[in-house]
Design an enzyme around this catalytic site. Sequence first.
Site, PDB file in Angstrom:
ATOM      1  N   GLU A 402      37.104  30.855  38.380  1.00 32.99           N
ATOM      2  CA  GLU A 402      35.950  30.345  37.643  1.00 32.99           C
ATOM      3  C   GLU A 402      36.275  29.931  36.213  1.00 32.99           C
ATOM      4  O   GLU A 402      35.821  28.875  35.745  1.00 32.99           O
ATOM      5  CB  GLU A 402      34.822  31.385  37.635  1.00 32.99           C
ATOM      6  CG  GLU A 402      34.126  31.572  38.972  1.00 32.99           C
ATOM      7  CD  GLU A 402      34.865  32.500  39.915  1.00 32.99           C
ATOM      8  OE1 GLU A 402      34.408  32.667  41.054  1.00 32.99           O
ATOM      9  OE2 GLU A 402      35.922  33.053  39.511  1.00 32.99           O
ATOM     10  N   HIS A 471      25.284  40.794  43.439  1.00 36.46           N
ATOM     11  CA  HIS A 471      24.940  39.396  43.725  1.00 36.46           C
ATOM     12  C   HIS A 471      23.472  39.107  43.457  1.00 36.46           C
ATOM     13  O   HIS A 471      22.913  38.186  44.040  1.00 36.46           O
ATOM     14  CB  HIS A 471      25.268  39.052  45.183  1.00 36.46           C
ATOM     15  CG  HIS A 471      26.690  38.681  45.417  1.00 36.46           C
ATOM     16  ND1 HIS A 471      27.234  37.497  44.989  1.00 36.46           N
ATOM     17  CD2 HIS A 471      27.688  39.352  46.027  1.00 36.46           C
ATOM     18  CE1 HIS A 471      28.504  37.442  45.332  1.00 36.46           C
ATOM     19  NE2 HIS A 471      28.816  38.561  45.968  1.00 36.46           N
TER      20      HIS A 471
END
Length: 669
Positions: A402, A471
Amino acid sequence: MSTPSIDKPRLSRSHLLDLLRQMLRIRRFEERCVELYTQEKIRGFLHVYIGEEAVGTGVMYGLRPDDAVVCTYREHGHALLNRIPMDRVMAEMYGKQAGCSRGRGGSMHLFDAAARFFGGNAIVGGGLPLAVGLALADKLAGRSRVTVCFFGDGAAAEGTFHEGLNLAALWQLPVLFVCENNLYAMGTALRYSHAQTEIHRKAEALGVPAECVDGMDIARVEAASARLLESIRAGEGPRFLECRTYRFRAHSMFDPELYRDKAEVEEWRKRDPILRLSQWMQQSGILHEGELEALEGEIAAEVEQAVAYAEAAEWEPEASRFEHVYRQASAAPIAPPAVEPEPVELSYREAFRLGLIEALEHDERAFLMGEDIGHYGGCYAVSRGLLERFGPERIRDTPLSENGFTGAGIGAALGGARPIVEIMTVNFSLLAMDQIVNAAATLLHMSGGEFNVPLVIRMATGAGRQVAAQHSHSLENWYAHVPGLKVLAPGCLEDARYMLWAALQDPNPVLIFEHVMLYNREGRLEPCPQGVDIERAAIRRAGRDLSLITYGGSLPKTLEAAEALAEEGIEAEVVDLRVLRPLDTATLIESVSRTHRAVIVDEGWKTGSLAGEISAILAEQAFWALDAPIERVCTDEIPIPYPRHLENAALPQVANILAAARKAIGATP
């Protein structure tokens, strides 16, 4: 000027004199900076290049004017090498308005757009992904240019080193990575922090052809870099050059330098690249009697002229400190070019996909980049089918890196592309926060307006899918805290469909948070030929009795609550923030001034929340309009649980909104 391409080059007298002159300019400039630092004329951190001049000088002699340069924080020498005039560099060291970054960057952040000098970077390894992105933009545009990225040995331990080199090798990008290995990352010796101390071997393991040279020998540095640049220009992909060098002075002016033995420093001083070259030139009869003294005099005069320029330069007025946080668009936004001509029933997922298709079809500079967005079709299936439609150059699958690919997106934006970076989920964005906060948000300001970052980052956010605590974050507020970023949270079909096109017209970095619980919702999308306004909040339902203020995934719940309140005779106005930074405070104040009561619905945790910021704004600017305390409906202050009943209990629900609204209505002024 031609550059030799063999191991033991034959250099012309004029070329050798110029190499010597350039190294001396760097050395004398920095020696003067050290003096000025002790006089408190230069402040902050000061990292000098003294001892390492052969590396930058040797490498940059092979560059063309349109090649890009990305540096680390020890970049004064690189800036002076036919890139930025010395007086502008010195003025920047002082922090004066006449500096190359208008005094906004200082010693560690020298920028010049005209010279394609993309500056130093105070974050160790932070420049590597930017260099990758600049090279990617050139490759996508078919330009024949090279990006050179300088960094120290300490960066080779950072994730961005591995992520950046891997991307460059994977995509065969025209980047020359130059490791200025001075054997110490601040105060920690290379041998204590790296299992593999031959850093070029790490590059080879990542698929980047690499060489290692004596960084104190300018002829060998220049010859090696010329070979590697030739390979890059021939389309053979990235190359890596490790230069074994040494800084004669401390890491920075704050460094007490207790970690190096003085005998070691003195031993390396015997290999001084300037001394080696000048003595060899004298012994070979190339440097004539009196020439060195004349050269020194010429450089001393240039340095003093730069000091005088900096001393006389003006300080930037305090009132202008708010400039260069955001860049204003140079023209009115272009209306979306592919508006649906008739109302259509579709899901939010389909609306987001239509926005992507519109961008890719109507802006040739745009491309989508992220994890599993191509062959897999996207974690949430938003990009399904786009790889087949637009091809792998514009639907670009990335590794799980990322920080690396987000930084590459920033670099590509600097290089003239319009990247759309998809980060799979907001929790993964924490791995990219360095590049988002330290680069995308700050470059315009630190460069004094030289470099803006027209980048769009999309990411899924929110809870409700039983995927437990890692998440289920709602971290929009973290990014809305940062000046320089624009933060959007689409909560209706219209915004889902058209926000992307508006964001791509914006010259600033824009983050779009797509709530996971919206993807499967369906509704009726009305034609919107003018597109959407990403500057202002929207009134989704007019009312007179209280203002329900929300955004993103909480908007449907809030609208449902408003309908239920209407059945009780309470007319609630629903304010959809949708733009979380910069906040449209005017719309908030106007709404509360009409209704005199406010309930804020925010899926973030209450402590440090966006709801808290809005409450403070209303208390500061609309206190006398309020007839009741402000109510907040937020997520419980716990990690999101996995079981459905506990997750639902933790999140704002319609019942919670109704309870808060009734409490606000029942309160007496």
